[in-house]
Design an enzyme around this catalytic site. Structure first.
Site, PDB file in Angstrom:
ATOM      1  N   ASP A   1      -6.974  -5.615   3.153  1.00  0.00           N
ATOM      2  CA  ASP A   1      -7.016  -5.626   1.697  1.00  0.00           C
ATOM      3  C   ASP A   1      -8.336  -6.264   1.234  1.00  0.00           C
ATOM      4  O   ASP A   1      -9.390  -5.897   1.731  1.00  0.00           O
ATOM      5  CB  ASP A   1      -5.784  -6.350   1.140  1.00  0.00           C
ATOM      6  CG  ASP A   1      -5.582  -6.127  -0.351  1.00  0.00           C
ATOM      7  OD1 ASP A   1      -5.104  -5.039  -0.734  1.00  0.00           O
ATOM      8  OD2 ASP A   1      -5.899  -7.039  -1.126  1.00  0.00           O
TER       9      ASP A   1
ATOM     10  N   TYR B   1     -10.182  -8.197  -8.812  1.00  0.00           N
ATOM     11  CA  TYR B   1     -10.239  -6.734  -8.814  1.00  0.00           C
ATOM     12  C   TYR B   1     -11.369  -6.234  -9.713  1.00  0.00           C
ATOM     13  O   TYR B   1     -12.059  -5.271  -9.379  1.00  0.00           O
ATOM     14  CB  TYR B   1      -8.901  -6.154  -9.278  1.00  0.00           C
ATOM     15  CG  TYR B   1      -7.904  -5.974  -8.160  1.00  0.00           C
ATOM     16  CD1 TYR B   1      -7.574  -4.717  -7.686  1.00  0.00           C
ATOM     17  CD2 TYR B   1      -7.296  -7.072  -7.564  1.00  0.00           C
ATOM     18  CE1 TYR B   1      -6.664  -4.541  -6.651  1.00  0.00           C
ATOM     19  CE2 TYR B   1      -6.382  -6.926  -6.534  1.00  0.00           C
ATOM     20  CZ  TYR B   1      -6.075  -5.660  -6.085  1.00  0.00           C
ATOM     21  OH  TYR B   1      -5.188  -5.501  -5.057  1.00  0.00           O
TER      22      TYR B   1
ATOM     23  N   HIS C   1       0.577  -2.302   5.199  1.00  0.00           N
ATOM     24  CA  HIS C   1      -0.545  -2.988   4.561  1.00  0.00           C
ATOM     25  C   HIS C   1      -0.602  -4.475   4.914  1.00  0.00           C
ATOM     26  O   HIS C   1      -1.691  -5.044   4.973  1.00  0.00           O
ATOM     27  CB  HIS C   1      -0.422  -2.810   3.045  1.00  0.00           C
ATOM     28  CG  HIS C   1      -1.609  -3.276   2.275  1.00  0.00           C
ATOM     29  ND1 HIS C   1      -2.831  -2.633   2.327  1.00  0.00           N
ATOM     30  CD2 HIS C   1      -1.774  -4.313   1.406  1.00  0.00           C
ATOM     31  CE1 HIS C   1      -3.689  -3.257   1.528  1.00  0.00           C
ATOM     32  NE2 HIS C   1      -3.074  -4.274   0.962  1.00  0.00           N
TER      33      HIS C   1
END
Length: 387
Positions: free
Chosen positions: A177, A307, A361
């Protein structure tokens, strides 16, 4: 770098405030209480709320986490929280492991001993690592950034300062990630210090050079681009919000623990190899420990804003650019859209690419043994380079 030992000790009044807010929870309606099609299942969130408010014991989780050797250090003007587990073996290699969102440093809890002391877990002591697990700025117990610009690119610089401060002039990097982005940026920006980088996710912002002078996009690569675009359209609303208006989202999540839990737990279910049953992989206490770290940290604006920072500074390369340190990739079957090896090899020197048999993930939590084995195997031929 002002190194201090650290123990988690959430104030009693913060725990009481959480319980008060949970008692005052107002749940929404749903067309179908069981299904997850529209987001977090109402039936599941009712169970989570009941467990969190009546059975979850934060102090027990806190005591367990405090068995990890934790520290704070001032790096680049930011107090960074990290675990530092020295390796047990003839010549442990320094390795920095970086988590992502919506995870935390506890993603690495089960893999740390497998890497630091492989002999105690059926492995070869020659594969030992000195393991460093920092919390990203604004996550866990790391301070939030003091201003804009602190995305994965800048965090790579902070991690270099941290590792040098610990006496590690050369080291390996690993992550998934956001942690994969940090690891890639370490290899890009500091090739002389990075022995190699291993990732279990290819950052979505990664774009190799295309067009004149570059090989044409293959059918397999185009299929990946199409899949990634379709996934972003169907599943990417969280990233669009966090990548554009993180502050607006932070108001709701800072005020509602159940809202925060729904936002996070839905991703643990959707992105893991759980076949729709999130508790098959993540027990309720494990989910709530991660959510509680976000809640008690009171830094949701920062954890969302990363982000936006990464969107503004994507992992994009110009024609002819190459990344020198070797790259290893563990490709888990239930990961978010993963490009073919050729797409990554346009820029990176991919030395190992492993199609993993199971996992998603959150690989370090879901399949710590499989991930540890692949990390050891990737770094084994590189070990002479950290002397």
């Amino acid at each position: 770098m002002n190194l201090r030992k650290f123990k988690i000790d959430i104030p009693h009044e913060d725990i009481e405030d959480l319980m008060r807010r949970l008692r005052a929870t107002r749940l929404p309606a749903a067309l179908d209480e069981q299904r997850w099609d529209d987001g977090a299942s109402l039936a599941f969130m009712r169970r989570l709320h009941e467990h969190w408010s009546t059975r979850f014991d934060w102090r027990a989780q806190e005591a367990r986490l405090n068995r990890l050797p934790q520290y704070l250090a001032g790096i680049g003007g930011v107090d960074i929280h990290f675990i530092h587990q020295p390796g047990r073996g003839p010549a442990p290699m320094p390795l920095v492991l970086t988590h992502g969102w919506p995870g935390s440093f506890i993603e690495m809890e089960r893999i740390i001993p497998l890497l630091a002391d492989p002999a105690a877990h059926g492995g070869d002591p020659a594969d030992a690592f000195h393991v460093v697990v920092p919390s990203l700025p604004g996550f866990g117990f790391s301070a939030p950034p003091g201003g804009p610009g602190v995305g994965a690119r800048h965090i790579a610089e902070l991690w270099l300062g941290l590792m040098k401060g610990l006496g590690y002039e050369r080291f390996g990097a690993q992550g998934g990630d956001i942690g994969a982005s940090v690891s890639a940026w370490l290899a890009c920006r500091f090739p002389a210090q990075i022995i190699g980088a291993h990732v279990n996710y290819i950052p979505g912002s990664y774009r190799p050079p295309l067009g004149p002078g570059s090989p044409p996009v293959t059918a397999q690569e185009q299929a990946y681009l199409d899949t990634a675009a379709a996934w972003a359209g169907a599943e990417g609303a969280y990233a669009a919000e966090q990548g554009t208006k993180p502050q607006t989202l932070a108001y709701a999540m800072t005020d509602s623990p159940i809202g925060l839990a729904a936002w996070i737990v839905e991703k643990f279910r959707a992105w893991s190899d759980c076949d729709g049953d999130v508790e098959r992989v993540f027990p309720m206490d494990e989910l709530l420990t991660d959510v509680s770290l976000y809640w008690f940290g009171r830094m949701l604006d920062a954890s969302f804003r990363i982000y936006k920072e990464n969107r503004l500074q994507p992992l994009v390369f110009e024609a002819g650019e190459r990344v020198a340190p070797a790259l290893g990739v563990a490709a888990f079957p239930r990961e978010l859209p993963t490009p073919p090896r050729s797409w990554v090899e346009r820029v990176f020197d991919v030395r190992r690419w492993t199609e993993m048999p199971r996992g998603g993930h959150f690989a370090a939590m879901e399949q710590p043994e499989l991930l540890a084995q692949d990390i050891r195997a990737f770094f084994r031929p590189l070990r002479g380079r950290h002397a």
